[in-house]
Design an enzyme around this catalytic site. Structure first.
Site, short mmCIF file in Angstrom:
data_model
loop_
_atom_site.label_atom_id
_atom_site.label_comp_id
_atom_site.label_asym_id
_atom_site.label_seq_id
_atom_site.Cartn_x
_atom_site.Cartn_y
_atom_site.Cartn_z
N LYS A 159 0.88 -1.25 0.10
CA LYS A 159 0.00 0.01 -0.12
C LYS A 159 0.83 1.16 -0.04
CE LYS A 159 -2.21 -0.73 3.87
NZ LYS A 159 -1.70 -1.97 4.41
N ARG B 95 -9.58 0.78 9.32
CA ARG B 95 -9.22 -0.54 9.42
C ARG B 95 -10.25 -1.29 10.27
NH1 ARG B 95 -3.45 0.33 9.26
NH2 ARG B 95 -2.13 -1.40 9.90
N ARG C 267 12.38 -5.81 5.45
CA ARG C 267 12.41 -4.47 4.84
C ARG C 267 13.04 -3.52 5.64
NH1 ARG C 267 5.71 -3.03 4.70
NH2 ARG C 267 5.59 -2.59 7.13
N ARG D 37 11.30 -1.04 11.05
CA ARG D 37 10.21 -0.62 12.05
C ARG D 37 10.35 -1.73 13.20
NH1 ARG D 37 4.93 0.19 8.54
NH2 ARG D 37 4.05 -0.87 10.36
N ARG E 7 -0.56 -8.72 13.19
CA ARG E 7 -0.98 -7.70 12.28
C ARG E 7 -2.07 -7.93 11.49
NH1 ARG E 7 4.16 -5.01 10.99
NH2 ARG E 7 3.22 -3.63 9.56
P1 AMP Z 1 0.92 0.43 9.42
O1 AMP Z 1 2.24 1.35 9.10
O2 AMP Z 1 -0.33 0.88 8.57
O3 AMP Z 1 1.09 -0.94 9.17
O4 AMP Z 1 0.21 0.64 10.77
C1 AMP Z 1 1.36 0.27 11.94
C2 AMP Z 1 0.53 0.22 13.28
O5 AMP Z 1 -0.23 1.43 13.41
C3 AMP Z 1 -0.63 -0.70 13.14
O6 AMP Z 1 -0.14 -2.22 13.51
C4 AMP Z 1 -1.51 -0.29 14.49
O7 AMP Z 1 -0.95 -0.56 15.80
C5 AMP Z 1 -1.48 1.25 14.12
N1 AMP Z 1 -2.40 1.61 13.40
C6 AMP Z 1 -2.14 2.16 12.03
N2 AMP Z 1 -3.38 2.77 11.32
C7 AMP Z 1 -4.21 2.49 11.98
C8 AMP Z 1 -5.62 2.58 12.09
N3 AMP Z 1 -6.41 2.96 11.08
N4 AMP Z 1 -6.53 1.94 13.17
C9 AMP Z 1 -5.86 1.44 14.21
N5 AMP Z 1 -4.76 1.35 14.35
C10 AMP Z 1 -3.91 1.80 13.15
#
Ligand code: AMP
Length: 214
Positions: free
Chosen positions: A13, A88, A127, A161, A172
């Site tokens: 994404k 989400r 990554r 990360r 996740r």
């Molecule tokens: P991402 O970079 O999108 O993989 O997000 C990393 C982490 O941030 C996720 O595993 C969640 O803990 C938190 N997070 C990001 N976006 C959301 C969302 N829309 N709702 C809830 N938690 C989020």
């Protein structure tokens, strides 16, 4: 144009959003990036979110929806948005409807990247990014041309990360299956969902997205 990019962690994404930004002048709104920035800055939101993110669980709907509303308010009314990693959950999808309507916006496309979970674990756990410019790399698939030196900016510091380890990645993905995949039918009913093979080469994925939004 307002687009949601949907797909489990590591589906690509972020990469595809970056390309849409370059080609179409859209603004990428990644709640994950916003939360990481909040953690780094030590804001109250960041302090609250850090442990949840490190465990691979979801931060509260209210927090992320507020971040999205604020980010939209900081944009010009005519600039389109790509929602990356948001919504989400079903409550977030409902919030997004209200957030967009209040700003005279509507959703044009929901693009779902279909991927194989085991392949994703390999993608994610390998990554890393340049600490200076953010360029993405991968242990197996995309090493810098000169080891230890960023192709784009020449930087020498790289970072990973903290939530890109296998155990957290599996959590996740389980969160995605349980809470995010179920929001698709809401958008299917509106006839705005496109399913794209996220395991295809990156340029093919980009081309498929371009065909959807053309
Ligand atoms: P991402 O970079 O999108 O993989 O997000 C990393 C982490 O941030 C996720 O595993 C969640 O803990 C938190 N997070 C990001 N976006 C959301 C969302 N829309 N709702 C809830 N938690 C989020």
């Amino acid at each position: 144009m307002n687009i949601i990019l949907l797909g489990p962690p590591g589906a690509g994404k972020g990469t595809q959003a970056e390309r849409l930004v370059e080609r179409h002048g859209l603004k990428q709104l990644s709640t994950g990036d916003m939360l990481r920035a909040a953690v780094k800055a030590g804001t109250p939101v960041g302090l609250q979110a850090k442990a949840i993110m490190d465990a691979g669980q979801l931060v509260s709907d209210d927090i992320v929806s507020a971040l999205i509303g604020d980010a939209l308010d900081a944009m010009g009314p005519d600039q389109g948005a790509i929602f990356d990693g948001y919504p989400r959950t079903a409550p977030q999808a409902t919030s997004l409807d209200a957030i967009l309507a209040a700003r005279g916006r509507r959703l044009n496309h929901v693009i779902e990247l279909d991927v194989d979970e085991d392949a994703l674990v390999e993608r994610i756990t390998g990554r890393f990014t340049c600490a200076s410019c953010g360029k993405g790399y991968h242990d197996r698939f995309e090493q810098p041309a000169v080891a230890g030196t960023c192709d784009r900016c020449g930087g020498h510091d790289f970072k990973r990360r903290p939530d890109d380890n296998e155990e957290t990645v599996r959590t996740r993905m389980a969160e995605y299956r349980a809470k995010t995949a179920p929001i698709l039918p809401i958008y299917e009913a509106q006839g705005i969902v496109a399913h794209i093979d996220g395991m295809a080469p990156m340029d093919d994925v980009t081309a498929a997205i371009e065909a959807v939004i053309a």
